[in-house]
Enzyme design. Sequence first.
Site, PDB file in Angstrom:
ATOM      1  N   LEU A 165      43.130  27.925  38.636  1.00 19.31           N
ATOM      2  CA  LEU A 165      42.821  26.759  39.473  1.00 19.31           C
ATOM      3  C   LEU A 165      41.441  26.208  39.146  1.00 19.31           C
ATOM      4  O   LEU A 165      40.550  26.944  38.717  1.00 19.31           O
ATOM      5  CB  LEU A 165      42.887  27.122  40.959  1.00 19.31           C
ATOM      6  N   LYS A 222      42.754  34.420  29.842  1.00 20.51           N
ATOM      7  CA  LYS A 222      41.921  33.743  30.844  1.00 20.51           C
ATOM      8  C   LYS A 222      40.565  33.364  30.251  1.00 20.51           C
ATOM      9  O   LYS A 222      40.094  32.227  30.397  1.00 20.51           O
ATOM     10  CB  LYS A 222      41.745  34.660  32.057  1.00 20.51           C
ATOM     11  N   LEU A 229      38.386  25.134  27.117  1.00 23.23           N
ATOM     12  CA  LEU A 229      38.069  23.972  27.960  1.00 23.23           C
ATOM     13  C   LEU A 229      36.596  23.604  27.836  1.00 23.23           C
ATOM     14  O   LEU A 229      36.237  22.438  27.658  1.00 23.23           O
ATOM     15  CB  LEU A 229      38.420  24.276  29.423  1.00 23.23           C
ATOM     16  N   GLY A 275      29.262  22.511  34.553  1.00 18.10           N
ATOM     17  CA  GLY A 275      28.717  23.496  35.475  1.00 18.10           C
ATOM     18  C   GLY A 275      29.858  24.323  36.026  1.00 18.10           C
ATOM     19  O   GLY A 275      30.924  24.417  35.424  1.00 18.10           O
ATOM     20  N   CYS A 278      32.183  29.536  36.407  1.00 18.56           N
ATOM     21  CA  CYS A 278      32.924  30.348  35.436  1.00 18.56           C
ATOM     22  C   CYS A 278      32.747  30.027  33.962  1.00 18.56           C
ATOM     23  O   CYS A 278      32.751  30.955  33.153  1.00 18.56           O
ATOM     24  CB  CYS A 278      34.399  30.313  35.795  1.00 18.56           C
TER      25      CYS A 278
HETATM   26  P1  NAD Z   1      33.502  34.291  45.316  1.00 16.43           P
HETATM   27  O1  NAD Z   1      32.148  34.812  45.134  1.00 16.43           O
HETATM   28  O2  NAD Z   1      33.720  32.972  45.963  1.00 16.43           O
HETATM   29  O3  NAD Z   1      34.362  35.359  46.151  1.00 16.43           O
HETATM   30  C1  NAD Z   1      34.382  36.716  45.894  1.00 16.43           C
HETATM   31  C2  NAD Z   1      34.396  37.463  47.215  1.00 16.43           C
HETATM   32  O4  NAD Z   1      34.574  38.864  46.972  1.00 16.43           O
HETATM   33  C3  NAD Z   1      33.095  37.331  48.005  1.00 16.43           C
HETATM   34  O5  NAD Z   1      33.362  36.739  49.264  1.00 16.43           O
HETATM   35  C4  NAD Z   1      32.594  38.770  48.151  1.00 16.43           C
HETATM   36  O6  NAD Z   1      31.981  39.036  49.399  1.00 16.43           O
HETATM   37  C5  NAD Z   1      33.884  39.556  47.999  1.00 16.43           C
HETATM   38  N1  NAD Z   1      33.672  40.950  47.631  1.00 16.43           N
HETATM   39  C6  NAD Z   1      32.856  41.451  46.673  1.00 16.43           C
HETATM   40  N2  NAD Z   1      32.954  42.798  46.636  1.00 16.43           N
HETATM   41  C7  NAD Z   1      33.854  43.147  47.577  1.00 16.43           C
HETATM   42  C8  NAD Z   1      34.400  44.394  48.004  1.00 16.43           C
HETATM   43  N3  NAD Z   1      34.019  45.545  47.425  1.00 16.43           N
HETATM   44  N4  NAD Z   1      35.301  44.391  48.998  1.00 16.43           N
HETATM   45  C9  NAD Z   1      35.680  43.224  49.593  1.00 16.43           C
HETATM   46  N5  NAD Z   1      35.212  42.020  49.216  1.00 16.43           N
HETATM   47  C10 NAD Z   1      34.315  41.969  48.218  1.00 16.43           C
HETATM   48  O7  NAD Z   1      34.192  34.317  43.890  1.00 16.43           O
HETATM   49  P2  NAD Z   1      35.397  33.389  43.355  1.00 16.43           P
HETATM   50  O8  NAD Z   1      34.863  32.086  42.917  1.00 16.43           O
HETATM   51  O9  NAD Z   1      36.516  33.420  44.344  1.00 16.43           O
HETATM   52  O10 NAD Z   1      35.803  34.176  42.042  1.00 16.43           O
HETATM   53  C11 NAD Z   1      36.472  35.419  42.103  1.00 16.43           C
HETATM   54  C12 NAD Z   1      36.995  35.751  40.734  1.00 16.43           C
HETATM   55  O11 NAD Z   1      37.945  34.756  40.337  1.00 16.43           O
HETATM   56  C13 NAD Z   1      35.933  35.765  39.633  1.00 16.43           C
HETATM   57  O12 NAD Z   1      36.267  36.764  38.708  1.00 16.43           O
HETATM   58  C14 NAD Z   1      36.069  34.399  38.994  1.00 16.43           C
HETATM   59  O13 NAD Z   1      35.671  34.422  37.640  1.00 16.43           O
HETATM   60  C15 NAD Z   1      37.551  34.155  39.094  1.00 16.43           C
HETATM   61  N6  NAD Z   1      37.943  32.734  39.138  1.00 16.43           N
HETATM   62  C16 NAD Z   1      37.241  31.840  39.895  1.00 16.43           C
HETATM   63  C17 NAD Z   1      37.664  30.509  39.954  1.00 16.43           C
HETATM   64  C18 NAD Z   1      36.914  29.477  40.759  1.00 16.43           C
HETATM   65  O14 NAD Z   1      37.271  28.295  40.683  1.00 16.43           O
HETATM   66  N7  NAD Z   1      35.923  29.812  41.547  1.00 16.43           N
HETATM   67  C19 NAD Z   1      38.817  30.117  39.264  1.00 16.43           C
HETATM   68  C20 NAD Z   1      39.517  31.067  38.528  1.00 16.43           C
HETATM   69  C21 NAD Z   1      39.075  32.377  38.472  1.00 16.43           C
HETATM   70  C1  UGA Z   2      37.435  25.673  35.466  1.00 17.72           C
HETATM   71  C2  UGA Z   2      38.804  25.564  34.791  1.00 17.72           C
HETATM   72  O1  UGA Z   2      39.155  24.186  34.690  1.00 17.72           O
HETATM   73  C3  UGA Z   2      39.865  26.312  35.591  1.00 17.72           C
HETATM   74  O2  UGA Z   2      41.109  26.272  34.894  1.00 17.72           O
HETATM   75  C4  UGA Z   2      39.422  27.757  35.762  1.00 17.72           C
HETATM   76  O3  UGA Z   2      40.358  28.463  36.550  1.00 17.72           O
HETATM   77  C5  UGA Z   2      38.074  27.777  36.436  1.00 17.72           C
HETATM   78  O4  UGA Z   2      37.114  27.048  35.630  1.00 17.72           O
HETATM   79  C6  UGA Z   2      37.521  29.159  36.576  1.00 17.72           C
HETATM   80  O5  UGA Z   2      37.893  30.071  35.869  1.00 17.72           O
HETATM   81  O6  UGA Z   2      36.653  29.264  37.450  1.00 17.72           O
HETATM   82  P1  UGA Z   2      36.223  24.466  37.487  1.00 17.72           P
HETATM   83  O7  UGA Z   2      34.999  25.089  36.918  1.00 17.72           O
HETATM   84  O8  UGA Z   2      36.495  24.638  38.928  1.00 17.72           O
HETATM   85  O9  UGA Z   2      37.511  25.028  36.720  1.00 17.72           O
HETATM   86  O10 UGA Z   2      36.200  22.897  37.219  1.00 17.72           O
HETATM   87  P2  UGA Z   2      36.482  21.993  35.924  1.00 17.72           P
HETATM   88  O11 UGA Z   2      37.287  20.836  36.350  1.00 17.72           O
HETATM   89  O12 UGA Z   2      36.989  22.774  34.790  1.00 17.72           O
HETATM   90  O13 UGA Z   2      35.034  21.450  35.579  1.00 17.72           O
HETATM   91  C7  UGA Z   2      34.038  22.316  35.065  1.00 17.72           C
HETATM   92  C8  UGA Z   2      32.825  21.498  34.673  1.00 17.72           C
HETATM   93  O14 UGA Z   2      33.113  20.710  33.525  1.00 17.72           O
HETATM   94  C9  UGA Z   2      32.360  20.524  35.752  1.00 17.72           C
HETATM   95  O15 UGA Z   2      30.956  20.504  35.800  1.00 17.72           O
HETATM   96  C10 UGA Z   2      32.902  19.196  35.260  1.00 17.72           C
HETATM   97  O16 UGA Z   2      32.185  18.091  35.750  1.00 17.72           O
HETATM   98  C11 UGA Z   2      32.759  19.364  33.772  1.00 17.72           C
HETATM   99  N1  UGA Z   2      33.666  18.494  32.982  1.00 17.72           N
HETATM  100  C12 UGA Z   2      35.004  18.626  33.117  1.00 17.72           C
HETATM  101  C13 UGA Z   2      33.131  17.580  32.070  1.00 17.72           C
HETATM  102  O17 UGA Z   2      31.900  17.481  31.934  1.00 17.72           O
HETATM  103  N2  UGA Z   2      33.982  16.816  31.347  1.00 17.72           N
HETATM  104  C14 UGA Z   2      35.337  16.926  31.465  1.00 17.72           C
HETATM  105  O18 UGA Z   2      36.055  16.185  30.739  1.00 17.72           O
HETATM  106  C15 UGA Z   2      35.849  17.844  32.368  1.00 17.72           C
END
Ligand code: NAD
Ligand code: UGA
Length: 461
Positions: A165, A222, A229, A275, A278
């Site tokens: 996502l 992943k 990207l 930014g 991830c």
């Molecule tokens: P986040 O920091 O928003 O959430 C993680 C949560 O885990 C926190 O609320 C923290 O308190 C909790 N936590 C940590 N240790 C714990 C424990 N021992 N027991 C219970 N809870 C605990 O992180 P996120 O953005 O949801 O990302 C989580 C994972 O998913 C990361 O590996 C990230 O790379 C991946 N990911 C994130 C996104 C995104 O858009 N943010 C998208 C895809 C994948």
């Molecule tokens: C990104 C990936 O798109 C997700 O598939 C992935 O799950 C996620 O990282 C993750 O692992 O956390 P996200 O970081 O939420 O999602 O948002 P994006 O839409 O990918 O944008 C990332 C950054 O790239 C933003 O700062 C955005 O403004 C920038 N961006 C995106 C550009 O500068 N140009 C583009 O054409 C697209």
Amino acid sequence: MAEKFKMKILCIGAGYVGGPTMAMIAHKCPQYKIVVVDINKEKIDAWNSDELPIYEPGLYDVVKSARGRNLFFSTDVDKWIKECSVIFVSVNTPTKTYGVGAGMAADLMYWEKTARRILECAESDKIIVEKSTLPVKTAQAMERILNSGENSRVKFEVLSNPEFLAEGTAMEDIKNPDRVLIGSMQTDSGIKARDVLCEIYSNWVDKEKILTSNIWSSELSKLVANAFLAQRISSVNSISALCEKTDANIDEITNAIGTDTRIGNKFLKASVGFGGSCFKKDILNLVYICRTYGLTEEADYWENVTKINRHQKQRFVLKMLSSMFNTLADKRICLFGFAFKADTGDTRETPALFVAKKLVEENAKVIITDPKAISNAKSDLSDYSLKIEYIVDPYEAADKSHAIAIMTEWSLYKELDYEKIFSSMEKPAFIFDGRNIVDHKKLYNIGFNVYPTGKSPLTHF
Ligand code: NAD
Ligand code: UGA
């Protein structure tokens, strides 16, 4: 009273991934009981309130539809580990800040603590689903920890199910994913566990979109998806620099190349830099893994994606400095947007943070406006509180400023009355569009000196 649910599913980690994905599963599958736990009580309280801890379009309605029915948020990690048979782990895996691999490797501290907690509390067989983004081969470590207990009657099967996502579109992405990826061990028990997870997703995802693979491919896919990207953005941004030197126009170029179906037209938007929590961390993790295996050239190749990104942010600030007569001292500079992208309040690794800090270093007076990210901006910049103002209303924020820098592509910034803004600003008035979202010609005609990204500036000098 007999339990009415077909299956009890736990998610450990109630963040950007755990909250929305579990809310969607609960919404789509009333036959399952879904519990999301976190060690952070404040976060859990927020999930149980009307002020959710994260902003994501459509999230509130989905949470509301299921909360209290089959979706529950709790801090009682141990109780729910005992009760649930499928456990998603979506704890954070940030870049390590200490010891070996500092600044590069993924910090697996939270993930390992979770594995040990599961081992300690489990009294029956469990399927453990890696939802967090993890280095390839982590599942092996997970299995080793889980099978190190004295209670060998409890069987653990580890699956990899990375989340793709993107923030701002999370609910739509989870509802209609391009694909769901499930990696498993290729053993009978591994395949059986995989089928359980496939069944959960097949409640709303077409079967042909549920891809299965070996567990290592899934973990690595992943990191590779995010690396590809981010690489696209760095590629475009590197060309944007060349466009600014040659009077070529980056939007015309991406339009021309994007019509080639082999290249495709998505994710080609030039910007002030990518930014988000991830991209950088996952690429650095990939780089670190390559180096660990002695793959130096490959590591260098991917590391350059992050170097170009930093350079793009730096270039943006230098452009402001050089075009505003090589001094920003005492000038009011208004940042339009602070979130790392539109439709989110998330500011992790936002390019706006880099830009704000550099402007403060130049002794500029920075004003930040953003519809959702002001409170995160305040905490990110708490050390700079005397030098930065936060104003939600963009007209007020831009009042008496020397320059506007568009940091986030919020659609509201496209629709502002720029004549009104121009008349309230110091002259000559500058606008630096780090997202190429406003009508540059129109702004120029109003009187602004306009500096787009990857296009020639339009100036009155
Ligand atoms: P986040 O920091 O928003 O959430 C993680 C949560 O885990 C926190 O609320 C923290 O308190 C909790 N936590 C940590 N240790 C714990 C424990 N021992 N027991 C219970 N809870 C605990 O992180 P996120 O953005 O949801 O990302 C989580 C994972 O998913 C990361 O590996 C990230 O790379 C991946 N990911 C994130 C996104 C995104 O858009 N943010 C998208 C895809 C994948
Ligand atoms: C990104 C990936 O798109 C997700 O598939 C992935 O799950 C996620 O990282 C993750 O692992 O956390 P996200 O970081 O939420 O999602 O948002 P994006 O839409 O990918 O944008 C990332 C950054 O790239 C933003 O700062 C955005 O403004 C920038 N961006 C995106 C550009 O500068 N140009 C583009 O054409 C697209």
